[in-house]
Design an enzyme around this catalytic site. Structure first.
Site, PDB file in Angstrom:
ATOM      1  N   ARG A 251       0.830  -1.204   0.000  1.00  0.00           N
ATOM      2  CA  ARG A 251       0.000   0.000   0.000  1.00  0.00           C
ATOM      3  C   ARG A 251       0.870   1.262   0.000  1.00  0.00           C
ATOM      4  O   ARG A 251       0.536   2.259  -0.641  1.00  0.00           O
ATOM      5  CB  ARG A 251      -0.922  -0.014   1.215  1.00  0.00           C
ATOM      6  CG  ARG A 251      -1.937   1.107   1.201  1.00  0.00           C
ATOM      7  CD  ARG A 251      -3.153   0.772   2.014  1.00  0.00           C
ATOM      8  NE  ARG A 251      -3.789  -0.428   1.510  1.00  0.00           N
ATOM      9  CZ  ARG A 251      -4.359  -1.349   2.272  1.00  0.00           C
ATOM     10  NH1 ARG A 251      -4.371  -1.233   3.559  1.00  0.00           N
ATOM     11  NH2 ARG A 251      -4.922  -2.408   1.719  1.00  0.00           N
TER      12      ARG A 251
ATOM     13  N   HIS B 187       0.420   4.250  -2.658  1.00  0.00           N
ATOM     14  CA  HIS B 187       0.133   5.623  -2.221  1.00  0.00           C
ATOM     15  C   HIS B 187       1.255   6.569  -2.621  1.00  0.00           C
ATOM     16  O   HIS B 187       1.013   7.728  -2.951  1.00  0.00           O
ATOM     17  CB  HIS B 187      -0.076   5.676  -0.702  1.00  0.00           C
ATOM     18  CG  HIS B 187      -1.443   5.248  -0.273  1.00  0.00           C
ATOM     19  ND1 HIS B 187      -2.247   6.000   0.555  1.00  0.00           N
ATOM     20  CD2 HIS B 187      -2.160   4.132  -0.555  1.00  0.00           C
ATOM     21  CE1 HIS B 187      -3.395   5.365   0.758  1.00  0.00           C
ATOM     22  NE2 HIS B 187      -3.363   4.232   0.112  1.00  0.00           N
TER      23      HIS B 187
ATOM     24  N   ASN C 113      -3.656   8.510   5.247  1.00  0.00           N
ATOM     25  CA  ASN C 113      -2.440   7.922   5.817  1.00  0.00           C
ATOM     26  C   ASN C 113      -2.710   6.787   6.797  1.00  0.00           C
ATOM     27  O   ASN C 113      -1.803   6.041   7.136  1.00  0.00           O
ATOM     28  CB  ASN C 113      -1.595   9.000   6.498  1.00  0.00           C
ATOM     29  CG  ASN C 113      -2.314   9.597   7.704  1.00  0.00           C
ATOM     30  OD1 ASN C 113      -3.407   9.195   8.042  1.00  0.00           O
ATOM     31  ND2 ASN C 113      -1.675  10.565   8.334  1.00  0.00           N
TER      32      ASN C 113
ATOM     33  N   HIS D  93      -4.581  -5.091  -4.180  1.00  0.00           N
ATOM     34  CA  HIS D  93      -5.191  -4.524  -2.979  1.00  0.00           C
ATOM     35  C   HIS D  93      -5.942  -5.573  -2.161  1.00  0.00           C
ATOM     36  O   HIS D  93      -6.366  -5.320  -1.042  1.00  0.00           O
ATOM     37  CB  HIS D  93      -6.156  -3.397  -3.376  1.00  0.00           C
ATOM     38  CG  HIS D  93      -6.002  -2.161  -2.575  1.00  0.00           C
ATOM     39  ND1 HIS D  93      -6.470  -2.066  -1.292  1.00  0.00           N
ATOM     40  CD2 HIS D  93      -5.448  -0.981  -2.855  1.00  0.00           C
ATOM     41  CE1 HIS D  93      -6.202  -0.875  -0.823  1.00  0.00           C
ATOM     42  NE2 HIS D  93      -5.566  -0.187  -1.754  1.00  0.00           N
TER      43      HIS D  93
END
Ligand SMILES: *[C@@H]1O[C@H](CO)[C@@H](O)[C@H](O)[C@H]1NC(C)=O
Ligand SMILES: *[C@@H]1O[C@H](CO)[C@@H](O)[C@H](O)[C@H]1NC(C)=O
Ligand SMILES: *[C@@H]1O[C@H](CO)[C@@H](O)[C@H](O)[C@H]1NC(C)=O
Ligand SMILES: *[C@@H]1O[C@H](CO)[C@@H](O)[C@H](O)[C@H]1NC(C)=O
Length: 251
Positions: A64, A68, A96, A193
């Site tokens: 992740r 990001h 976050n 994911h």
């Protein structure tokens, strides 16, 4: 969230200054560190593997982190930069909460600084670590192209450009297209994911009071929706509540 030791930021910044002074835009290369840091991949793998053995959440978190980071300003490790008095960094943007385990990248960076000082960028470390966690989780292996430079701009407000968990397919296609990613990449990255966990806040709008006509999103499998409702009781006081993205996967 584990604090990101300033030491690593210093390393990264130092590397950045060295490279921005001397680099033009060079092509990425699998063999980028063959002469300057031949043990780079081994050091990163050992660090990531050890961390994952101690904490099974590490693979999902590293994957992740890569996503990001790459989605905002490209894969430039700008997600690692800390906020400063004048600037709230990407790391402190609203999405976050799902990005953690920065200490793993920090450990790899410290070992690499000892082995081959001022050579390997944090951007390459995240890219290699992301490949390693995928392979470790029985996903595919790929050769990582290296030679990425670390960015020095990191803005919390730009995380608004990450695709929201509430996006429908057309919104997702549009969001990925803005990053030059097609439908194939969208499917592959969404599949990636499935490693990890989703908080109720990301999907509970589909489970109750969905619309004036439907309580539950009618496009959902009703049995599945019922199961998720049990996972996310209302009112949802437990902010850690949620569900594994893939019931057959580990964390
Ligand atoms: C392995 O990981 C643990 C937990 O993060 C850490 O305390 C330890 O120092 C690591 N060992 C090595 C050899 O990296
Ligand atoms: C996320 O960023 C906010 C500031 O926007 C901060 O208050 C919060 O502690 C951060 N969350 C984590 C998990 O670091
Ligand atoms: C983020 O804030 C900066 C100034 O702090 C501004 O220049 C920029 O346009 C903003 N970006 C977005 C996506 O809101
Ligand atoms: C997706 O959402 C957007 C914005 O709410 C909407 O305009 C669009 O019609 C939706 N597309 C589909 C296929 O549902």
């Amino acid at each position: 969230m584990a604090a990101f030791a300033p030491k690593t930021i210093v390393f990264c910044t130092f590397f950045l200054l060295l490279t921005t002074l001397s680099q033009s835009r060079a092509a990425l290369d699998v063999h980028y560190y063959d002469k300057t840091c031949p043990q780079v991949e081994k050091i990163i793998f050992q660090t990531v593997y050890n961390a994952s053995m101690h904490d099974p959440k590490v693979p999902a978190r590293i994957l992740r982190m890569f996503f990001h980071d790459c989605f905002i300003r490209g894969c430039d490790a700008s997600l690692l930069l800390d906020s400063t008095p004048g600037n709230q960094a990407e790391k402190d943007g609203p999405p976050n909460i799902s990005v953690r385990s920065f200490y793993v990248i920090e450990e790899a960076k410290a070992k690499l600084e000892a082995a081959c000082p001022h050579t390997v960028s944090c951007a390459d470390i995240i890219g290699i670590a992301a490949r390693d966690v995928v392979t470790m989780s029985r996903g595919p292996y790929w050769n990582v192209l290296k030679g990425r430079k670390d960015g020095r701009v990191s803005r919390a407000n730009e995380t608004i450009n990450l695709p929201a968990p509430t996006f429908n397919v057309s919104q997702l296609i549009q969001s990925f297209a803005k990053r030059g990613l097609g439908v194939t990449e969208l499917v592959a990255l969404s599949g990636g994911h499935t490693l990890g966990f989703s908080h109720c806040s990301s999907f509970q709008a589909r489970l109750r009071n969905f619309s004036s006509v439907h309580d539950v999103d009618p496009t959902m499998d009703s049995e599945f929706a019922l199961k998720l409702r049990k996972q996310c009781p209302k009112p949802n006081r437990d902010h850690s509540a949620g569900e594994l993205l893939d019931s057959t996967s580990l964390l």
